[in-house]
Design an enzyme around this catalytic site. Structure first.
Site, PDB file in Angstrom:
ATOM      1  CB  SER A 190       1.403   1.606  -1.017  1.00  0.00           C
ATOM      2  OG  SER A 190       0.358   1.204  -0.161  1.00  0.00           O
TER       3      SER A 190
ATOM      4  CG  HIS B 262       0.010  -9.643   3.066  1.00  0.00           C
ATOM      5  ND1 HIS B 262      -0.511  -8.505   3.614  1.00  0.00           N
ATOM      6  CD2 HIS B 262      -0.236  -9.576   1.732  1.00  0.00           C
ATOM      7  CE1 HIS B 262      -1.027  -7.748   2.661  1.00  0.00           C
ATOM      8  NE2 HIS B 262      -0.886  -8.386   1.508  1.00  0.00           N
TER       9      HIS B 262
END
Lengths: 647, 383
Positions: free
Chosen positions: A327, A370
């Site tokens: 990430s 999310h």
């Protein structure tokens, strides 16, 4: 009959005149040569003949002192200590066997020593000294000196040997020296006569090797007269050499020692880079090894232990190892999208926990998804699906281009061994190297720093420093050569819109300072030292569909070597970045749990140039941190015991 | 005057030519080469291998070449001069792209049985083409500027190619050899005077500009010039050879230490003791007398060339003979000055003595041309 013309006649006359002249010049020059020969051979002959007959003239090299290496503050990282050795000159020894037998009564000589000396004697000229044993004690030297008359050809010599006072702290950066080998000679294509000295020490690894020529200096020479026993009768001529360059590095021994102690037994690497100059304040790889062992000749057992250790102490992980950046790569993807005008910070994507692209399902790390995600949330909570969507719109070429602008995929010019260029894949690369066409799925995984993408910790630090400063910084390791600054300062602005950089920096700030940020628990609360960062977790195994359905196995339940790598990059202070840090803990698990706390400690340590006040930490951590600081201090070497040069 | 104006009949034909060769010159060449064999034998510690026996074979091959070249009429050689010159340029191009790199420079083409150095060949082809040019050029045009520029170009092409190899020694030899040819051909004094003046001016300008704002060269280039001019400042690099060879020469004395007795050369102080620095061995082991004998043989070879040129009335032949003589002179003069510390170290072998194939074969081939010019010289009455 053809009459000869007037001009032809003139030319003939001229020819004979000129050929006479040329003949005269030749004769004259030959006369000059004869005179010179007479001068050298007859007039000065007595002097030379005497020298050559009763004695022998020998040119002996004066090895230059190898350049010392200091840290930022002048702490000595590599210096030279005098060592004694016993040498033998075959020609002078006469009966080598007898002399060897006698000397072995006086000093300890192993069969190995004798065998090596014999093979060296065979290879080198009879008048060259061959080392019998290195690092002899003073007592042994005295014994040899007392018995000198019965030991023709044996001379005790003082030499300089390399020593690294900080032992394993800088082994991957500074490297070590060792006796010159035939492979070195082949590789270097260097005709310096010093390298012909048997067992001359040259750099093998790291700065010692990369900057060998400067560190070595240039040999001096002395012409000496030696008598029949090999004793130097007098010195005829002496020309001093040039000592090697003294190097001052940009690294800070205090910080690097702290990092080594903080990392403990982890297999990890840390890079701390100055955001203003690109200077590397620390570049540490753990575990490490003691370079002094290599200089003295490492034993097989010790070496095998280092080689077979699964934490790879010999590897210089900061520059040599390239990991999938995970990430931490998301800043690249998002900047590529912003620069391309694909998105604005307010555009949102919906994350249901996965995204299906051409019959394949790509998962977000958060199984439940999310929900609605904008740019800041995507970085803060590290939502993967947001980046899958970006990838589909931006394409790999633009992502790769942005990665290169931030210094990924580039072999940075630091003088360390085995610097990796990492990999920024694109369509051409895959076709050339894998013989296959680029698939859309490759782009999707590349967007979150998995798949073919890889980067070394150094490259990730450079990326972070460039993001933080907006300058196209290059890493620098050499601060000064012989006291003259060697730092570059003329870094151009990055070719990226500063507005976009600010958006990304602000999003990184929320990663560590927003309650929902992945690294919130590793925040710094001192206002002048707040940090902005990004966690990364780089998968080393594939998670199968079956496993996904039954629940992904937690890292703690896996064997060490199958756990994920934990990554964290950050810069601080967030409002005016001074340093960029990259931490990679191999098989450490998740970036937020295993790497971010380390990065926080190191960041504070670097900003405060020592232990930071406890109130920089959130209140609930303070007690634990205080204990940790005490433990680490106990593990750190005492720098007061190390010589500090004035720099 | 050219051979066309003489009666060819008076010139010997067939194998009778052998009797008309310049045998004194042949004997001198054999004498010089024999000194070389002796030294190579001695340098190898009284062994024919690895150098002396190979050198003898090459010399045999070179002598055979010389005889073959000598048997072929000189007018044939004149007619092929231009082709030979172009051929040598092609070889130089070939070596730039396919040659082997040795001692840091790209100089050889590996022919299997020997290594050919095209720069050696071009020394002779340059002499040939310049001799042919001035033979063809009417006498009144010799100093005409247009006809002066052309030979300068002929010289500069191979010089430029050899400099980039890089081989400074050979390119200087080519430059001086070519200049000497033009001088002999009768080009007006003023040209040489102005070139010398310009060269001197350039050198002065380069040194004057040092440290000034208008500095002409880079600092490192000046440093190189410094070591070039004063090798003693670099005792382990350029100066090492000079110091060692001076000591070797000096320890030889009058009569030398005797064959195989040279200590300085034997102790491997000189890595190139069998090639460029063989004269040190000779001077150490055979002394002043030995060194002077070799110098005398060289001078006699020059004298024989000079006499042969003076007897010859053909313009091509005279120019060629003198040109070969000058080339030969430059070889040994540069080598000996370098060994005696009078000149910087540039890689030029001692002719006929140093170990090496190309230079030996090319030199003997060139003396073949001299012999051919001698055998086929115009005799007797004008047509």
């Amino acid at each position: 009959m053809k009459p000869t013309t007037k001009s032809q006649q003139k030319i003939w006359q001229r020819f004979s005149r000129r050929s006479l002249l040329i003949g005269g010049v030749q004769l004259g020059f030959a006369g000059l040569l004869g005179l010179r020969m007479r001068q050298l051979q007859i007039k000065e002959a007595d002097q030379f003949r005497l020298l050559a007959e009763e004695n022998r003239i020998n040119v002996r090299l004066i090895p230059p002192e190898r350049g010392e290496i200091y840290d930022l503050n002048g702490y000595v990282l590599a210096e030279n200590e005098p060592t004694y050795r016993i040498t033998i000159v075959q020609e002078d020894a006469g009966d080598v066997d007898k002399v060897l037998e006698k000397i072995s009564l006086l000093i300890e000589l192993s069969d190995d020593d004798i065998a090596r000396a014999r093979s060296e004697m065979k290879r080198s000229a009879a008048f060259l000294p061959v080392t019998l044993r290195d690092r002899v004690t003073r007592a042994e030297i005295e014994r040899v000196a007392e018995n000198a008359p019965s030991l023709p050809g044996i001379t005790p010599e003082v030499g300089l040997s390399r020593i690294y006072p900080l032992n394993d702290i800088f082994s991957h950066v500074v490297g070590y020296v060792g006796p010159v080998s035939s492979r070195d000679l082949e590789r270097r294509q260097d005709d310096d006569p010093l390298l012909r000295i048997p067992r001359f020490q040259i750099g093998k690894v790291g700065i010692e090797s990369k900057l060998e020529t400067g560190l070595r200096g240039r040999a001096g020479a002395r012409q000496v007269e030696v008598n029949a026993v090999g004793r130097v009768m007098r010195e005829l001529d002496r020309r001093e050499g040039t000592a090697g360059q003294k190097l001052q590095l940009t690294v800070d021994a205090n910080l690097q020692s702290y990092i080594k102690a903080r990392l403990g037994d982890e297999s990890a690497s840390v890079v701390v880079m100055d955001c203003k100059t690109g200077a590397l304040r620390a570049i540490a790889s753990a575990p490490s090894y003691d370079p002094n062992k290599f200089v003295r000749g490492i034993s097989y057992n010790d070496y095998n232990e280092l080689r077979d250790n699964d934490h790879r102490p010999l590897a210089s992980k900061t520059v040599q190892d390239a990991y999938p950046p995970g990430s931490t790569f998301k800043m690249v993807t998002v900047l590529a999208a912003l620069e391309n005008g694909t998105i604005t910070p307010d555009d949102t994507f919906f994350c249901p926990g996965h995204l299906d692209v051409s019959n394949r399902r790509f998962h977000c790390w958060k199984g439940g998804g999310h929900g609605k995600v904008d740019l800041v949330t995507s970085l803060k909570e590290s939502c993967d699906v947001y980046y899958y969507e970006l990838a589909l719109q931006v394409g790999i070429e633009r992502i790769a281009d942005m990665a290169r602008r931030l210094g990924l995929g580039e072999k940075h010019a630091v003088p360390m061994s085995a610097v990796s260029s990492g990999l920024v894949p694109d369509k051409d690369w895959k076709f050339a190297n894998r013989g296959a066409n680029w698939l859309i799925g490759d782009t999707v995984v590349a967007a979150i720093g998995q798949g073919y993408v890889s980067a070394s910790p150094l490259q990730l630090a450079v990326m972070t420093a460039r993001l933080a400063s907006g300058l196209a910084l290059d890493p620098q390791l050499i601060r000064a050569e012989n006291g003259q600054t060697a730092l570059r300062t003329d870094f151009p602005e990055l070719d990226i819109d500063p507005k976009h950089l600010k958006i990304v920096r602000d999003a990184m700030f929320s990663v560590t300072n927003d309650r929902k940020g992945t690294a919130y628990s590793s925040r710094i609360i001192a206002d002048n030292a707040r940090m902005a960062g990004k966690t990364g977790t780089s998968q080393v195994r594939n998670i199968s569909e079956v496993e996904r359905r039954s629940g992904v196995i937690k890292n703690e339940d896996l064997p060490w070597e199958r756990r994920d790598h934990a990554l964290f990059v950050n810069f601080a202070p967030a409002n005016d970045p001074e340093i960029a840090v990259c931490v990679v803990v191999e098989h450490g698990g998740g970036g937020s749990a295993a790497a971010a706390p380390v990065a926080r400690d190191i960041t504070l340590q670097a900003l405060y140039k020592g232990d930071p006040p406890l109130d920089a930490y959130p209140p609930k951590d303070r007690e634990r941190i205080a204990r940790q600081q005490r433990e680490i201090r106990a593990k750190m070497p005492d720098l007061n015991a190390v010589r500090k040069a004035r720099v | 005057m050219s051979y066309l104006e003489y009666r060819v009949k008076a010139i010997p034909t067939g194998f009778r030519k052998i009797f008309f060769m310049n045998w004194g010159l042949v004997l001198l060449l054999v004498a010089a080469a024999s000194i070389g064999f002796l030294m190579l034998y001695s340098v190898a510690g009284g062994q024919w291998d690895p150098w002396a026996s190979a050198q003898i074979k090459r010399f045999g091959l070179g002598l055979a070449l010389m005889f073959v070249v000598a048997m072929i009429p000189i007018w044939f050689w004149r007619n092929v001069s231009v082709i030979a010159y172009i051929g040598s340029l092609i070889l130089l191009i070939v070596v730039a792209y396919f040659g082997s790199v040795g001692m840091g420079a790209q100089r050889w083409i590996d022919l299997g049985f020997m290594r050919l150095q095209p720069s050696e060949v071009s020394k002779i082809t340059l002499v040939m083409v310049l001799a042919a040019y001035y033979d063809w050029l009417p006498a009144e045009r010799v100093s005409n500027p247009i006809w002066v520029i052309f030979p300068i170009i002929l010289i500069l092409i191979p010089v430029g190619m050899v400099v980039t190899q890089p081989d400074l020694g050979t390119s200087l030899l080519l430059l001086f050899g070519g200049g000497a040819m033009m001088f002999l051909a009768g080009v007006h004094w003023a040209y040489f005077a102005s070139v010398i003046a310009m060269g001197a001016g350039g050198i002065v300008a380069i040194f004057q500009s040092r440290g000034q704002t208008w500095q002409l060269l880079n600092d490192y280039q000046y440093r190189r010039i410094d070591t070039f001019l004063d090798p003693a400042s670099d005792p382990l690099g350029a100066g090492y050879h000079i110091t060692q060879s001076k000591i070797a020469l000096g320890s030889g004395g009058w009569a030398g230490r005797g064959l195989m007795q040279g200590t300085q050369t034997r102790l491997n102080f000189l890595p190139e003791k069998h090639t460029d620095f063989i004269f040190t061995t000779l001077a150490e082991e055979l002394g002043f007398i030995g060194g002077m004998s070799l110098l005398l043989i060289y001078l006699l070879i020059l004298a024989f060339c000079w006499i042969s040129a003076a007897q010859n009335k053909d313009r091509f032949s005279t120019l060629l003979i003198m040109g070969v003589g000058v080339t030969f002179f430059l070889f040994f003069a540069v080598n000996m000055s370098m060994v005696m510390g009078l000149a910087p170290v540039v890689g030029v072998p001692l002719p006929l003595v140093s170990y090496g194939g190309s230079a030996m074969l090319v030199l003997l081939g060139a003396f073949g041309l001299v012999q051919s010019a001698h055998v086929h010289r115009p005799r007797g009455v004008l047509r």
